[in-house]
Write an enzyme that holds these catalytic residues in place. Structure first.
Site, PDB file in Angstrom:
ATOM      1  N   THR A  47     -12.503   5.686   2.280  1.00  0.00           N
ATOM      2  CA  THR A  47     -12.874   6.932   2.962  1.00  0.00           C
ATOM      3  C   THR A  47     -11.583   7.686   3.285  1.00  0.00           C
ATOM      4  O   THR A  47     -11.157   7.735   4.434  1.00  0.00           O
ATOM      5  CB  THR A  47     -13.672   6.657   4.250  1.00  0.00           C
ATOM      6  OG1 THR A  47     -12.927   5.752   5.085  1.00  0.00           O
ATOM      7  CG2 THR A  47     -15.017   6.044   3.932  1.00  0.00           C
ATOM      8  N   CYS A  79      -4.724   3.703   6.524  1.00  0.00           N
ATOM      9  CA  CYS A  79      -5.725   3.574   7.589  1.00  0.00           C
ATOM     10  C   CYS A  79      -5.383   4.397   8.830  1.00  0.00           C
ATOM     11  O   CYS A  79      -6.043   5.398   9.102  1.00  0.00           O
ATOM     12  CB  CYS A  79      -5.903   2.105   7.961  1.00  0.00           C
ATOM     13  SG  CYS A  79      -6.670   1.110   6.658  1.00  0.00           S
ATOM     14  N   GLY A  90      10.280   2.543  16.168  1.00  0.00           N
ATOM     15  CA  GLY A  90      10.810   2.646  14.817  1.00  0.00           C
ATOM     16  C   GLY A  90      10.415   3.951  14.170  1.00  0.00           C
ATOM     17  O   GLY A  90      10.122   4.943  14.851  1.00  0.00           O
ATOM     18  N   LYS A 146      -9.838  -2.256 -13.618  1.00  0.00           N
ATOM     19  CA  LYS A 146      -9.716  -3.116 -12.443  1.00  0.00           C
ATOM     20  C   LYS A 146     -10.662  -4.315 -12.563  1.00  0.00           C
ATOM     21  O   LYS A 146     -10.279  -5.457 -12.236  1.00  0.00           O
ATOM     22  CB  LYS A 146     -10.035  -2.320 -11.180  1.00  0.00           C
ATOM     23  CG  LYS A 146      -9.721  -3.035  -9.885  1.00  0.00           C
ATOM     24  CD  LYS A 146     -10.133  -2.223  -8.673  1.00  0.00           C
ATOM     25  CE  LYS A 146      -9.322  -0.970  -8.523  1.00  0.00           C
ATOM     26  NZ  LYS A 146      -9.667  -0.247  -7.258  1.00  0.00           N
ATOM     27  N   GLY A 205       2.282   4.194   9.016  1.00  0.00           N
ATOM     28  CA  GLY A 205       1.837   4.892   7.819  1.00  0.00           C
ATOM     29  C   GLY A 205       0.674   4.124   7.227  1.00  0.00           C
ATOM     30  O   GLY A 205      -0.096   3.488   7.946  1.00  0.00           O
TER      31      GLY A 205
END
Length: 442
Positions: free
Chosen positions: A86, A256, A249, A35, A253
């Site tokens: 986290t 968070c 809806g 990364k 998701g």
């Protein structure tokens, strides 16, 4: 100022690039060498509008660089921002603080005397005080409020800043960091550690509650024959309620809201406070996925076995390639287990979707996904899906049947083009009847 940012995921990479945009010299730190190498080359390993250009611009100028060395970062920075994940623990609802604790320990060990350690990660209340006591460093908490798809804008032009501090010096340093943002008139709340930690979890819990509320109303509308869109429109005109987050809806998701409300309820219980309503919020959200599957079965005559299903969307939201806890992929995988022949298409999230659900089928284009389908599920609200010509799409599918899992498609337009149309919380289009129990053969 000279700043370091620990962690280069969605939050960290965005924060590092935007701090460089504000004029600071910034070093980003990550233990993932791959990364770091990509970011050094000015490439962002995930999709976030505007971020790649910002990273490339400031790595080229030398104002932004990346390293795997905590020693280098500690020697460089005056203020160190911890921006690591986290996630939810595998053995329960609590937040896993392994990465936060490791990041604080590593940077505290190498930081120069007088450096300020600032947490931005979403953590259970009480974490900041514990970390400050453990490492003997000056600590502050500055929660993030980024929305994926708008992360750069939300960092440079936030709707508020929150500083959780114990000293005037910590506040002063953070005011220096955010001087251009504050000069633009951004509201600032200066408070204690606990309140600063609670702001993020409370905000996410409120938003999740609002989404689940309108989804619960969608269930009532279906039972009573009402239209949740009109209900939401009427509710939104009340200034105390507002229009935002009132679209029924398939539910929320991502990385968070789901894990944050679970961790918040868990932490509150540890403190002796019952936030049981958040478990209801979570349950309502999850059963929206069940309802999409029920509608899919209904349109297929009671079973999806052998049906070719085109799933439009894999990311949990548009303008992102994040598939963590994606309602679209959860529904796709469950239909696959029920015997459907599922094909998924998403403009940005295909690689991540394949890694998460390698056994599903994937299309290279929207046209390929639609061709020969017995049923179409609209599950991620990408503009190119909203703008599809129903007549063009009907020419591609085997049977024109669609479930709008995001509540944004024009039912009249689709039914006029010959489609059988279903959406959560909306009445069955005039002239249609619901499935009566007789299975359909292809």
């Amino acid at each position: 100022m000279r700043l370091t940012v620990i962690g280069t995921g969605y939050l960290g990479a965005t924060h590092a690039a935007c701090m460089a945009e504000l004029g600071h010299e910034v070093v980003g730190v990550d233990v993932d060498a791959g990364k770091v190498a990509a970011l050094r080359a000015g490439r962002v390993p995930f999709h976030e509008p505007g971020l790649a250009d910002t990273v490339a611009r400031h790595t080229a100028s030398g104002r932004l660089r990346f390293t795997t060395s905590y020693e280098e970062a500690g020697a460089f920075g005056q203020v160190h921002f911890v921006c690591v994940g986290t996630p939810q623990r595998k053995d329960g609802d609590a937040a896993d603080l392994t990465c936060v604790e490791a990041a604080f320990a590593d940077i505290a060990r190498h930081a120069r005397k007088g450096a300020l350690l600032v947490g931005k990660s979403t953590v259970p209340v009480g974490t900041a005080a514990r970390l400050a006591a453990a490492h003997g460093s000056e600590v502050a908490w500055n929660p993030e409020f980024l929305r994926e798809g708008f992360a750069v804008e939300d960092t440079l032009r936030p709707d508020r800043l929150v500083f959780g501090v114990r000293t005037r010096r910590a506040e002063r340093l953070l005011r220096q960091v955010y001087a251009p943002v504050l000069a633009a008139g951004t509201p600032l709340v200066v408070t204690d550690f606990a309140t600063a930690e609670l702001v993020k979890t409370a905000a996410n819990s409120f938003l999740a509650t609002k989404i689940s509320f309108i989804n619960a109303m969608a269930e009532v509308c279906e039972a009573a024959g009402g239209d949740v869109r009109k209900l939401a429109e009427a509710l939104g005109h009340d200034d105390r309620i507002g229009h935002t987050f009132l679209r029924a809806g398939v539910g929320f998701g991502g990385g968070c809201l789901p894990k944050d409300i679970r961790a918040f309820a868990h932490r509150a219980a540890e403190l002796g406070v019952d936030l049981g309503f958040l478990r209801a919020v979570d349950a309502i959200n999850m059963r929206r996925r069940d309802r999409v599957i029920a509608l899919a079965r209904e349109l297929c005559g009671g079973t999806v076995l052998g049906a070719r299903v085109a799933v439009l969307g894999a990311a949990f939201k548009p303008d992102s390639d994040d598939v963590r806890d994606s309602p679209a992929l959860n529904v796709a995988a469950r239909l696959d287990l029920d015997g459907a022949d599922v094909t998924v298409y998403d403009p940005e999230a295909m690689d991540n979707a394949r890694k998460a659900f390698p056994l599903l089928g994937y299309a290279l284009s929207l046209e390929e996904a639609l061709r020969g389908a017995d049923l179409v599920l609209h599950l991620t609200e990408w503009p190119q899906f909203r703008e599809v010509d129903p007549g063009w799409a009907r020419g591609l599918v085997y049977r024109p049947r669609i479930v709008d899992g995001r509540g944004v498609l024009d039912a009249d337009r689709w039914t006029a083009a010959g489609w059988r149309f279903r959406a959560l919380g909306r009445p069955v289009p005039e002239g249609e009847t619901r499935w009566t129990g007789e299975a359909e053969e292809r």
